[in-house]
Design an enzyme around this catalytic site. Structure first.
Site, PDB file in Angstrom:
ATOM      1  N   GLY A  22       0.857  -1.182   0.000  1.00 47.15           N
ATOM      2  CA  GLY A  22       0.000   0.000   0.000  1.00 47.15           C
ATOM      3  C   GLY A  22       0.887   1.223   0.000  1.00 47.15           C
ATOM      4  O   GLY A  22       0.884   2.011   0.940  1.00 47.15           O
ATOM      5  N   GLY A  26       0.182   8.652  -0.247  1.00 48.07           N
ATOM      6  CA  GLY A  26      -0.162   8.900   1.147  1.00 48.07           C
ATOM      7  C   GLY A  26       0.841   8.375   2.154  1.00 48.07           C
ATOM      8  O   GLY A  26       2.059   8.502   1.989  1.00 48.07           O
ATOM      9  N   ILE A  27       0.325   7.770   3.214  1.00 52.50           N
ATOM     10  CA  ILE A  27       1.161   7.302   4.323  1.00 52.50           C
ATOM     11  C   ILE A  27       2.178   6.270   3.833  1.00 52.50           C
ATOM     12  O   ILE A  27       3.357   6.318   4.182  1.00 52.50           O
ATOM     13  CB  ILE A  27       0.267   6.686   5.434  1.00 52.50           C
ATOM     14  CG1 ILE A  27      -0.646   7.748   6.048  1.00 52.50           C
ATOM     15  CG2 ILE A  27       1.135   6.021   6.518  1.00 52.50           C
ATOM     16  CD1 ILE A  27      -1.768   7.184   6.924  1.00 52.50           C
ATOM     17  N   GLY A  28       1.711   5.334   3.016  1.00 55.82           N
ATOM     18  CA  GLY A  28       2.608   4.271   2.549  1.00 55.82           C
ATOM     19  C   GLY A  28       3.757   4.818   1.726  1.00 55.82           C
ATOM     20  O   GLY A  28       4.906   4.383   1.872  1.00 55.82           O
ATOM     21  N   SER A 148      -5.480   2.192  12.884  1.00 62.97           N
ATOM     22  CA  SER A 148      -6.270   3.432  12.867  1.00 62.97           C
ATOM     23  C   SER A 148      -6.729   3.771  14.270  1.00 62.97           C
ATOM     24  O   SER A 148      -7.009   2.876  15.078  1.00 62.97           O
ATOM     25  CB  SER A 148      -7.499   3.249  11.978  1.00 62.97           C
ATOM     26  OG  SER A 148      -8.360   4.362  12.123  1.00 62.97           O
ATOM     27  N   TYR A 161     -15.060  -1.446   9.890  1.00 60.57           N
ATOM     28  CA  TYR A 161     -13.681  -0.971   9.652  1.00 60.57           C
ATOM     29  C   TYR A 161     -12.916  -0.944  10.977  1.00 60.57           C
ATOM     30  O   TYR A 161     -11.798  -1.477  11.076  1.00 60.57           O
ATOM     31  CB  TYR A 161     -13.744   0.430   9.035  1.00 60.57           C
ATOM     32  CG  TYR A 161     -12.413   1.142   8.953  1.00 60.57           C
ATOM     33  CD1 TYR A 161     -11.469   0.808   7.994  1.00 60.57           C
ATOM     34  CD2 TYR A 161     -12.104   2.194   9.836  1.00 60.57           C
ATOM     35  CE1 TYR A 161     -10.255   1.478   7.912  1.00 60.57           C
ATOM     36  CE2 TYR A 161     -10.897   2.871   9.762  1.00 60.57           C
ATOM     37  CZ  TYR A 161      -9.972   2.506   8.802  1.00 60.57           C
ATOM     38  OH  TYR A 161      -8.773   3.167   8.726  1.00 60.57           O
TER      39      TYR A 161
HETATM   40  P1  NAP Z   1      -2.646   5.906   1.671  1.00 63.95           P
HETATM   41  O1  NAP Z   1      -1.661   6.016   2.713  1.00 63.95           O
HETATM   42  O2  NAP Z   1      -2.683   6.875   0.591  1.00 63.95           O
HETATM   43  O3  NAP Z   1      -2.638   4.386   1.118  1.00 63.95           O
HETATM   44  C1  NAP Z   1      -3.217   4.020  -0.007  1.00 63.95           C
HETATM   45  C2  NAP Z   1      -2.158   3.200  -0.742  1.00 63.95           C
HETATM   46  O4  NAP Z   1      -2.436   1.831  -0.583  1.00 63.95           O
HETATM   47  C3  NAP Z   1      -2.178   3.512  -2.200  1.00 63.95           C
HETATM   48  O5  NAP Z   1      -0.887   3.339  -2.713  1.00 63.95           O
HETATM   49  C4  NAP Z   1      -3.115   2.445  -2.733  1.00 63.95           C
HETATM   50  O6  NAP Z   1      -2.847   2.231  -4.099  1.00 63.95           O
HETATM   51  C5  NAP Z   1      -2.729   1.255  -1.851  1.00 63.95           C
HETATM   52  N1  NAP Z   1      -3.795   0.278  -1.641  1.00 63.95           N
HETATM   53  C6  NAP Z   1      -5.030   0.511  -1.163  1.00 63.95           C
HETATM   54  N2  NAP Z   1      -5.732  -0.625  -1.146  1.00 63.95           N
HETATM   55  C7  NAP Z   1      -4.915  -1.599  -1.622  1.00 63.95           C
HETATM   56  C8  NAP Z   1      -5.081  -2.978  -1.871  1.00 63.95           C
HETATM   57  N3  NAP Z   1      -6.239  -3.604  -1.621  1.00 63.95           N
HETATM   58  N4  NAP Z   1      -4.040  -3.685  -2.358  1.00 63.95           N
HETATM   59  C9  NAP Z   1      -2.860  -3.074  -2.642  1.00 63.95           C
HETATM   60  N5  NAP Z   1      -2.655  -1.766  -2.421  1.00 63.95           N
HETATM   61  C10 NAP Z   1      -3.683  -1.034  -1.929  1.00 63.95           C
HETATM   62  O7  NAP Z   1      -4.105   6.018   2.132  1.00 63.95           O
HETATM   63  P2  NAP Z   1      -5.052   5.808   3.284  1.00 63.95           P
HETATM   64  O8  NAP Z   1      -6.006   4.857   2.702  1.00 63.95           O
HETATM   65  O9  NAP Z   1      -5.530   7.119   3.744  1.00 63.95           O
HETATM   66  O10 NAP Z   1      -4.326   5.140   4.508  1.00 63.95           O
HETATM   67  C11 NAP Z   1      -3.512   4.048   4.545  1.00 63.95           C
HETATM   68  C12 NAP Z   1      -3.683   3.320   5.847  1.00 63.95           C
HETATM   69  O11 NAP Z   1      -3.853   4.232   6.935  1.00 63.95           O
HETATM   70  C13 NAP Z   1      -4.915   2.437   5.841  1.00 63.95           C
HETATM   71  O12 NAP Z   1      -4.611   1.236   6.493  1.00 63.95           O
HETATM   72  C14 NAP Z   1      -5.929   3.249   6.622  1.00 63.95           C
HETATM   73  O13 NAP Z   1      -6.858   2.408   7.235  1.00 63.95           O
HETATM   74  C15 NAP Z   1      -5.039   3.928   7.628  1.00 63.95           C
HETATM   75  N6  NAP Z   1      -5.551   5.164   8.183  1.00 63.95           N
HETATM   76  C16 NAP Z   1      -5.725   6.276   7.399  1.00 63.95           C
HETATM   77  C17 NAP Z   1      -6.196   7.443   7.985  1.00 63.95           C
HETATM   78  C18 NAP Z   1      -6.379   8.699   7.188  1.00 63.95           C
HETATM   79  O14 NAP Z   1      -6.929   9.661   7.721  1.00 63.95           O
HETATM   80  N7  NAP Z   1      -5.930   8.760   5.951  1.00 63.95           N
HETATM   81  C19 NAP Z   1      -6.493   7.478   9.345  1.00 63.95           C
HETATM   82  C20 NAP Z   1      -6.313   6.338  10.100  1.00 63.95           C
HETATM   83  C21 NAP Z   1      -5.831   5.193   9.513  1.00 63.95           C
HETATM   84  P3  NAP Z   1      -3.942   1.559  -5.065  1.00 63.95           P
HETATM   85  O15 NAP Z   1      -5.231   2.254  -4.781  1.00 63.95           O
HETATM   86  O16 NAP Z   1      -3.407   1.788  -6.423  1.00 63.95           O
HETATM   87  O17 NAP Z   1      -3.975   0.122  -4.708  1.00 63.95           O
END
Ligand code: NAP
Length: 262
Positions: A22, A26-28, A148, A161
């Site tokens: 991931g 973003g974070i990843g 989270s 979730y």
């Molecule tokens: P992020 O850090 O932008 O992560 C999304 C990344 O993961 C993208 O590179 C996306 O690319 C990839 N991804 C998503 N689903 C995937 C899958 N099924 N298989 C492979 N790659 C995947 O975005 P985020 O969603 O905000 O957060 C990441 C983590 O932080 C998550 O575990 C989320 O629950 C947690 N979190 C986020 C927040 C927040 O406010 N943002 C708060 C608390 C916790 P593709 O779409 O191309 O696959």
């Protein structure tokens, strides 16, 4: 896409190889960028090939991409095999991918429930399973997972979730015990609201989400991806965090700890 790689002059990850699942945004991406800045080779995993290729190109020759869905166990096997074939082994794993499909527990479609379980729980299980035999060969091996703040305190409309994230904390405690004899540390981070592409999408779809998120923490703002990545990098760095395993670190601006309003 932006990647604030920052500088890490000590090269604390020099000679290390990491998989970040991931990782294209973003974070990843911020975790991957910090690993590369610290001298690591990094295998990025995400589904959209164009965004993944752009992220890997931005991070430079130390980064490469494996396209796949973390819900498919073959993705974990491919990512670990790529790390071993290309870089000779695997030292670090950061599992970041997560799916949030909002809805009350009673009314949530079961395919949404299944999807969140597949990505948020089955995904990390397959990655840790695939990585552990390789991590066990390397001193200072570590796993971190992005959980989270919703896994800490219930939020109506995010019950399933949040349950997947709370279950991740149980897995982290158990993995810490099971993998300690192999020298592998396992920890999680609980971010609060963080400006990522998926958060921008959610904020557009849910009026007031950003304001409500800011109102329920003590710092009174959302985080940048780098503010979540830095604690993850600290946990991955065994020189800094060699005595930390089985921990769940709240990186949430003090989410819902302000009881002053009564
Ligand atoms: P992020 O850090 O932008 O992560 C999304 C990344 O993961 C993208 O590179 C996306 O690319 C990839 N991804 C998503 N689903 C995937 C899958 N099924 N298989 C492979 N790659 C995947 O975005 P985020 O969603 O905000 O957060 C990441 C983590 O932080 C998550 O575990 C989320 O629950 C947690 N979190 C986020 C927040 C927040 O406010 N943002 C708060 C608390 C916790 P593709 O779409 O191309 O696959």
């Amino acid at each position: 896409m932006t990647a604030q790689t920052g500088e890490d002059p000590g090269g604390r990850f020099a000679g290390r190889t990491a998989v970040v699942a991931g990782a294209s945004e973003g974070i990843g991406l911020a975790v991957a960028a910090g690993l590369v800045a610290g001298g690591a080779n990094v295998v990025l995993v995400a589904r959209r090939e164009d965004v993944l290729a752009e992220a890997a190109a931005e991070l430079g020759p130390a980064a490469s991409g494996i396209a796949g869905d973390v819900a498919d166990e073959k993705t974990a096997a491919r990512a670990v095999a790529h790390a071993v074939d290309t870089h000779g082994g695997l030292d670090l794993l950061h599992f970041n991918a997560g799916t949030l499909l909002p809805g009350d527990i009673a009314g949530q479609p079961l395919d949404h429930v299944d999807r969140m379980i597949a990505v948020n729980l089955r995904g990390p299980i397959t990655f840790v399973r695939a990585a552990a035999p390789e991590l066990a060969k390397r001193p200072g091996a570590a796993v971190t997972l992005t959980s989270s703040a919703t896994g800490r305190l219930p939020v109506p409309g995010l019950g399933v979730y949040g349950a997947t994230k709370a279950a991740l904390h149980y897995l982290v405690s158990t993995w810490a015990i099971e993998l300690a004899p192999s020298g592998i540390r396992v920890n999680a981070l609980c971010p609060g609201g963080t400006y990522t592409p998926s958060m921008y999408e959610a904020a557009k779809a849910i009026p007031g989400l950003e304001e409500a998120t800011i109102a329920t923490n003590l710092v009174k703002r959302m985080a940048s991806p780098e503010e979540i990545a830095r604690p993850a990098l600290t946990l991955l760095d065994s020189a800094e965090s060699g005595y930390v395993t089985g921990a769940v670190w709240d990186v949430d601006g003090g989410y819902q700890r302000d009881r002053s309003a009564g």
